[in-house]
Write a protein that holds these residues in place. Structure first.
Motif, PDB file in Angstrom:
ATOM      1  N   LEU A 304       0.828  -1.211   0.000  1.00 49.26           N
ATOM      2  CA  LEU A 304       0.000   0.000   0.000  1.00 49.26           C
ATOM      3  C   LEU A 304       0.861   1.260   0.000  1.00 49.26           C
ATOM      4  O   LEU A 304       0.508   2.268  -0.631  1.00 49.26           O
ATOM      5  N   ALA A 305       1.999   1.222   0.687  1.00 45.84           N
ATOM      6  CA  ALA A 305       2.885   2.386   0.723  1.00 45.84           C
ATOM      7  C   ALA A 305       3.446   2.682  -0.667  1.00 45.84           C
ATOM      8  O   ALA A 305       3.483   3.846  -1.106  1.00 45.84           O
ATOM      9  N   LEU A 306       3.861   1.656  -1.369  1.00 49.28           N
ATOM     10  CA  LEU A 306       4.381   1.839  -2.728  1.00 49.28           C
ATOM     11  C   LEU A 306       3.280   2.289  -3.672  1.00 49.28           C
ATOM     12  O   LEU A 306       3.507   3.117  -4.568  1.00 49.28           O
ATOM     13  N   LEU A 307       2.066   1.765  -3.476  1.00 50.05           N
ATOM     14  CA  LEU A 307       0.940   2.160  -4.302  1.00 50.05           C
ATOM     15  C   LEU A 307       0.619   3.645  -4.096  1.00 50.05           C
ATOM     16  O   LEU A 307       0.296   4.367  -5.056  1.00 50.05           O
ATOM     17  N   THR A 308       0.721   4.112  -2.861  1.00 51.14           N
ATOM     18  CA  THR A 308       0.488   5.534  -2.568  1.00 51.14           C
ATOM     19  C   THR A 308       1.514   6.406  -3.285  1.00 51.14           C
ATOM     20  O   THR A 308       1.174   7.461  -3.839  1.00 51.14           O
ATOM     21  N   GLU A 309       2.770   5.979  -3.293  1.00 46.84           N
ATOM     22  CA  GLU A 309       3.805   6.727  -4.012  1.00 46.84           C
ATOM     23  C   GLU A 309       3.496   6.774  -5.504  1.00 46.84           C
ATOM     24  O   GLU A 309       3.744   7.783  -6.171  1.00 46.84           O
ATOM     25  N   LEU A 310       2.937   5.696  -6.020  1.00 51.99           N
ATOM     26  CA  LEU A 310       2.559   5.641  -7.433  1.00 51.99           C
ATOM     27  C   LEU A 310       1.445   6.647  -7.725  1.00 51.99           C
ATOM     28  O   LEU A 310       1.495   7.392  -8.707  1.00 51.99           O
ATOM     29  N   VAL A 311       0.445   6.689  -6.850  1.00 52.77           N
ATOM     30  CA  VAL A 311      -0.688   7.606  -7.025  1.00 52.77           C
ATOM     31  C   VAL A 311      -0.229   9.058  -6.939  1.00 52.77           C
ATOM     32  O   VAL A 311      -0.700   9.924  -7.679  1.00 52.77           O
ATOM     33  N   LYS A 312       0.723   9.344  -6.034  1.00 51.55           N
ATOM     34  CA  LYS A 312       1.201  10.718  -5.847  1.00 51.55           C
ATOM     35  C   LYS A 312       2.232  11.139  -6.900  1.00 51.55           C
ATOM     36  O   LYS A 312       2.721  12.267  -6.867  1.00 51.55           O
ATOM     37  N   GLY A 313       2.551  10.238  -7.819  1.00 49.10           N
ATOM     38  CA  GLY A 313       3.453  10.588  -8.901  1.00 49.10           C
ATOM     39  C   GLY A 313       4.925  10.512  -8.546  1.00 49.10           C
ATOM     40  O   GLY A 313       5.776  10.974  -9.312  1.00 49.10           O
ATOM     41  N   ARG A 314       5.249   9.929  -7.385  1.00 48.03           N
ATOM     42  CA  ARG A 314       6.648   9.835  -6.974  1.00 48.03           C
ATOM     43  C   ARG A 314       7.391   8.715  -7.689  1.00 48.03           C
ATOM     44  O   ARG A 314       8.612   8.646  -7.652  1.00 48.03           O
ATOM     45  N   SER A 316       6.749   5.757 -11.260  1.00 46.44           N
ATOM     46  CA  SER A 316       5.861   5.350 -12.356  1.00 46.44           C
ATOM     47  C   SER A 316       5.497   3.875 -12.268  1.00 46.44           C
ATOM     48  O   SER A 316       4.509   3.433 -12.844  1.00 46.44           O
ATOM     49  N   THR A 317       6.299   3.114 -11.523  1.00 51.33           N
ATOM     50  CA  THR A 317       6.029   1.683 -11.365  1.00 51.33           C
ATOM     51  C   THR A 317       6.759   1.193 -10.119  1.00 51.33           C
ATOM     52  O   THR A 317       7.608   1.901  -9.577  1.00 51.33           O
ATOM     53  N   TYR A 318       6.425   0.014  -9.653  1.00 47.82           N
ATOM     54  CA  TYR A 318       7.183  -0.598  -8.559  1.00 47.82           C
ATOM     55  C   TYR A 318       7.102  -2.112  -8.661  1.00 47.82           C
ATOM     56  O   TYR A 318       6.191  -2.662  -9.299  1.00 47.82           O
ATOM     57  N   GLN A 319       8.092  -2.766  -8.049  1.00 52.36           N
ATOM     58  CA  GLN A 319       8.152  -4.237  -8.069  1.00 52.36           C
ATOM     59  C   GLN A 319       8.546  -4.725  -6.682  1.00 52.36           C
ATOM     60  O   GLN A 319       9.475  -4.198  -6.079  1.00 52.36           O
ATOM     61  N   THR A 337       4.671  -6.712 -10.137  1.00 49.31           N
ATOM     62  CA  THR A 337       5.049  -5.460 -10.801  1.00 49.31           C
ATOM     63  C   THR A 337       3.778  -4.677 -11.084  1.00 49.31           C
ATOM     64  O   THR A 337       2.857  -5.200 -11.714  1.00 49.31           O
ATOM     65  N   VAL A 338       3.720  -3.430 -10.609  1.00 54.36           N
ATOM     66  CA  VAL A 338       2.521  -2.603 -10.751  1.00 54.36           C
ATOM     67  C   VAL A 338       2.862  -1.327 -11.526  1.00 54.36           C
ATOM     68  O   VAL A 338       3.850  -0.648 -11.215  1.00 54.36           O
ATOM     69  N   THR A 339       2.041  -1.027 -12.537  1.00 55.51           N
ATOM     70  CA  THR A 339       2.202   0.182 -13.344  1.00 55.51           C
ATOM     71  C   THR A 339       0.879   0.927 -13.374  1.00 55.51           C
ATOM     72  O   THR A 339      -0.193   0.306 -13.427  1.00 55.51           O
ATOM     73  N   ALA A 340       0.938   2.254 -13.349  1.00 52.88           N
ATOM     74  CA  ALA A 340      -0.280   3.069 -13.392  1.00 52.88           C
ATOM     75  C   ALA A 340      -0.723   3.262 -14.839  1.00 52.88           C
ATOM     76  O   ALA A 340       0.085   3.568 -15.714  1.00 52.88           O
ATOM     77  N   ALA A 341      -2.023   3.060 -15.090  1.00 51.53           N
ATOM     78  CA  ALA A 341      -2.621   3.347 -16.399  1.00 51.53           C
ATOM     79  C   ALA A 341      -3.362   4.672 -16.298  1.00 51.53           C
ATOM     80  O   ALA A 341      -4.102   4.900 -15.335  1.00 51.53           O
ATOM     81  N   ARG A 342      -3.157   5.558 -17.275  1.00 48.95           N
ATOM     82  CA  ARG A 342      -3.747   6.894 -17.212  1.00 48.95           C
ATOM     83  C   ARG A 342      -4.752   7.110 -18.338  1.00 48.95           C
ATOM     84  O   ARG A 342      -4.607   6.552 -19.428  1.00 48.95           O
ATOM     85  N   ASP A 343      -5.753   7.948 -18.038  1.00 45.86           N
ATOM     86  CA  ASP A 343      -6.768   8.255 -19.046  1.00 45.86           C
ATOM     87  C   ASP A 343      -6.282   9.399 -19.931  1.00 45.86           C
ATOM     88  O   ASP A 343      -5.144   9.875 -19.819  1.00 45.86           O
ATOM     89  N   ALA A 345      -6.926  12.424 -19.869  1.00 46.91           N
ATOM     90  CA  ALA A 345      -6.617  13.653 -19.131  1.00 46.91           C
ATOM     91  C   ALA A 345      -5.330  13.524 -18.322  1.00 46.91           C
ATOM     92  O   ALA A 345      -4.913  14.458 -17.639  1.00 46.91           O
ATOM     93  N   GLY A 346      -4.695  12.355 -18.371  1.00 51.82           N
ATOM     94  CA  GLY A 346      -3.460  12.160 -17.631  1.00 51.82           C
ATOM     95  C   GLY A 346      -3.666  11.696 -16.203  1.00 51.82           C
ATOM     96  O   GLY A 346      -2.706  11.554 -15.448  1.00 51.82           O
ATOM     97  N   GLU A 347      -4.922  11.455 -15.817  1.00 50.77           N
ATOM     98  CA  GLU A 347      -5.220  10.991 -14.462  1.00 50.77           C
ATOM     99  C   GLU A 347      -5.161   9.462 -14.408  1.00 50.77           C
ATOM    100  O   GLU A 347      -5.498   8.784 -15.394  1.00 50.77           O
ATOM    101  N   ILE A 348      -4.745   8.919 -13.250  1.00 53.63           N
ATOM    102  CA  ILE A 348      -4.690   7.464 -13.106  1.00 53.63           C
ATOM    103  C   ILE A 348      -6.103   6.891 -13.128  1.00 53.63           C
ATOM    104  O   ILE A 348      -6.964   7.299 -12.349  1.00 53.63           O
ATOM    105  N   SER A 349      -6.346   5.971 -14.034  1.00 53.06           N
ATOM    106  CA  SER A 349      -7.661   5.345 -14.135  1.00 53.06           C
ATOM    107  C   SER A 349      -7.686   3.976 -13.455  1.00 53.06           C
ATOM    108  O   SER A 349      -8.701   3.590 -12.875  1.00 53.06           O
ATOM    109  N   HIS A 350      -6.567   3.252 -13.515  1.00 52.86           N
ATOM    110  CA  HIS A 350      -6.471   1.951 -12.867  1.00 52.86           C
ATOM    111  C   HIS A 350      -5.007   1.530 -12.855  1.00 52.86           C
ATOM    112  O   HIS A 350      -4.132   2.289 -13.296  1.00 52.86           O
TER     113      HIS A 350
END
Length: 602
Positions: A304-314, A316-319, A337-343, A345-350
């Motif tokens: 969850l901590a790494l996911l929060t960093e991903l959401v805050k833009g710190r 782009s991915t983590y493993q 391995t988790v990567t953010a997908a953006r819509d 508008a550049g916002e994270i969609s999933h």
């Protein structure tokens, strides 16, 4: 023109009446409200009261004074304060009934806010590339705004008609669709809002958004108005995103590793067959869960901590390497391995998760580690066994030799000889027990915990002291013990006997001959989940500054004793650590030494 001042004063318009000398002789309450003035302006010069009025207004007032007709205008002016104002005015001459000089009625509004809104709207339309259009079906004419013409890449003087306007739409789906929408609008008054392609006058393909709203009078369409927006960049981005999503869908379905699309709240949006097989769930079962539901509690916080960093833009991915629980509750080791997908508008969609099942690798590593530990333990056991045989049997042999030599003395009386024979019997029995214990070490398998058992520490110490009773007597060592009989440790009996024997014989061997009374204190007590054993003497001591790092090394000796082999403490340390314990020492030269052994309790 005449004016009834009483009536005009309460009119809902901002006006002022100026005489031929430019003095204010009347005004409405709305004037005061709009320009922040009060009744005290009556009789004052208009231009002094309103210093920032445009020169064009001054000219219009002068011309009215000279007898010209109505005047009007709109102008932007900058006040002395630096503020920019837009004024809209209408000026009319007023002829008094008494025939005196002409007065002027000035109706003026501050339209700054209105003009700013109009400018912002125009700029917004320019930035958003939104134009307007209108079809007049009565006059059979079409109006295109400037931006609409820019989108079609036609000159400013271009005059379209309905047929020409439709012909700009790309042949095929786009042209057929707009033709039907226009016909439905004319015949049934239906509005439309659609996204289609046009081909501009310069031959460029362009995506546009076309909106139309028919105006009906008595069931007949007389006019259609609407907007026309350039959406080419956004539409192409959407189409590219759709293509990427379709590609991702194909990759997800056909991937040999686990993949999942995960919502912002952790819900599984889509999963592939490989992930379902790794976790033992069906696809529908996983879609009813979140990744939090199946994550091992010890791994959830870091995930969850790494996911929060991903959401805050710190990042782009983590493993990470983490653990899931499968449907049966068994642990599944994975590399996530988790990567953010953006819509658009550049916002994270999933999130896109790739999950590699490494459980077989982890099991193989554990098996290999177990084999390595088993091999190491077996080697240590063989080494300890060899050392125990060498030391323990040598101690017994020395004791037996001393008793035998004592018995060979023919001058002994019968009572002393009987006591010596009794000691010889006990020493032989003790030797037999030691051999039995050594045999146990050989026979015990080194699998976890199987060779460990509860041992009564008091009996071990008493046995060791009995085995070397002759040595103690010979060296006149005063021994004191303080070991509760109920005290048990978890260990190997042969190891415990060897440890105590080595520590006690060392204390005797390295006594300080200059001291009249060598002492040896052996104590033990419980301390939380352990038992702490202390062996204290007042012997020669050890210079720990000089020998501290070598104290438990093999073949290390410190007192120049010719009989010393330098392996006793090495054996002792290995035996203690093999039983999950530890050993430490405190010592000062010529003061004495204290060994502290910590072992797990029963």
């Amino acid at each position: 023109m005449t004016v009834d001042s009483a009536i005009l004063q309460h009119a809902a318009i901002p006006f002022a009446v100026i005489d031929s000398e430019s003095h204010i002789i009347d005004h409405s309450s709305k004037w005061v409200e709009m320009f922040g003035q009060g009744p005290h302006i009556i009789g004052k010069n208009f231009y002094e009261v309103m210093p920032g009025v445009p020169d064009e207004l001054k000219l219009d007032i002068t011309q009215c004074m000279e007898g010209e007709g109505h005047r009007s205008g709109t102008k932007r002016t900058v006040l002395e304060s630096g503020d920019a104002k837009w004024y809209d005015w209408k000026v009319s001459p007023i002829k008094p009934q008494d025939g005196t000089k002409t007065n002027v009625l000035v109706i003026m509004e501050d339209v700054t806010h209105k003009r700013l809104e109009e400018e912002l709207l125009a700029k917004s339309q320019q930035v958003a590339r939104i134009g307007g259009w209108e079809v007049d079906l009565i006059k059979n004419s079409i109006y295109w705004s400037k931006i609409t013409k820019e989108i079609h890449e036609v000159p400013d003087d271009f005059i379209p008609d309905l047929t020409t306007g439709i012909s700009f739409y790309k042949e095929g789906h786009s042209r057929n669709t707009i033709t039907k929408l226009v016909n439905d609008g004319i015949e049934m008054g239906k509005n439309w809002d659609t996204e289609l392609q046009i081909v501009t006058a310069k031959g460029n393909n362009l995506w546009v958004r076309a909106i139309g709203e028919p105006e009906m009078v008595n069931g007949i369409c007389v006019r259609i108005v609407g907007t026309f927006q350039d959406i080419d960049k956004r539409k192409k981005t959407q189409l590219q995103l759709l293509k990427s999503e379709e590609s991702l869908k194909g990759t997800l379905d056909n991937s040999c590793i686990g993949m999942a699309l995960v919502a912002m709240d952790g819900r599984f949006m889509d999963v592939n067959l490989s992930l379902c097989q790794s976790l033992g769930y069906t696809k529908n079962e996983l879609l009813d869960l979140t990744f939090q539901d199946i994550t091992h509690p010890e791994d959830l916080e870091i995930d969850l901590a790494l996911l929060t960093e991903l959401v805050k833009g710190r990042r782009s991915t983590y493993q990470i390497e983490k653990r899931y629980f499968d449907k049966d509750g068994q642990t599944v080791h994975v590399i996530l391995t988790v990567t953010a997908a953006r819509d658009i508008a550049g916002e994270i969609s999933h999130f896109i998760s790739q999950i590699v099942d490494i459980s077989p690798r982890i099991k193989a590593e554990k098996k290999l580690k177990g084999l390595l530990e088993l091999t190491t333990n077996q080697n240590n056991s063989l080494m300890n066994f060899a050392y125990i045989v060498s030391h323990n049997l040598r101690s017994h042999a020395a004791n037996l030799t001393m008793i035998s030599n004592f018995l060979m003395d023919e001058s002994l009386d019968d009572e002393i000889r009987a006591d010596s024979l009794e000691l010889l019997g006990k020493a032989s029995k003790s030797l037999n027990e030691t051999i039995s214990h050594l045999n146990e070490v050989v026979q015990v398998k080194l699998e976890t915990g199987k060779k460990m058992r509860s041992v009564q520490l008091h009996d071990i110490v008493e046995k060791v002291l009995l085995d070397i009773h002759a040595l103690i007597e010979e060296n006149m060592v005063k021994v004191q013990t303080d070991i509760p009989k109920q005290l048990h440790v978890n260990g190997v009996m042969a190891y415990l006997e060897s440890i105590m024997l080595n520590l006690v014989t060392n204390a005797i061997k390295y006594k300080d001959t200059k001291k009249s009374a060598p002492t040896l204190n052996i104590s033990a007590k419980e301390q939380e989940d352990t038992v702490v054993i202390k062996v204290e003497d007042n012997g020669l001591g050890i210079d720990l500054d000089k020998f501290g790092t070598k104290l438990f090394g093999m073949y290390k000796t410190f007192h120049g004793n010719g009989d010393a082999k330098g392996i006793g403490l090495f054996i002792t340390k290995n035996q203690i650590e093999a039983m999950g314990g530890k050993i430490s020492v405190v010592s000062e030269p010529l003061i004495g030494t204290t060994f502290k052994v910590t072992l797990p309790k029963k």
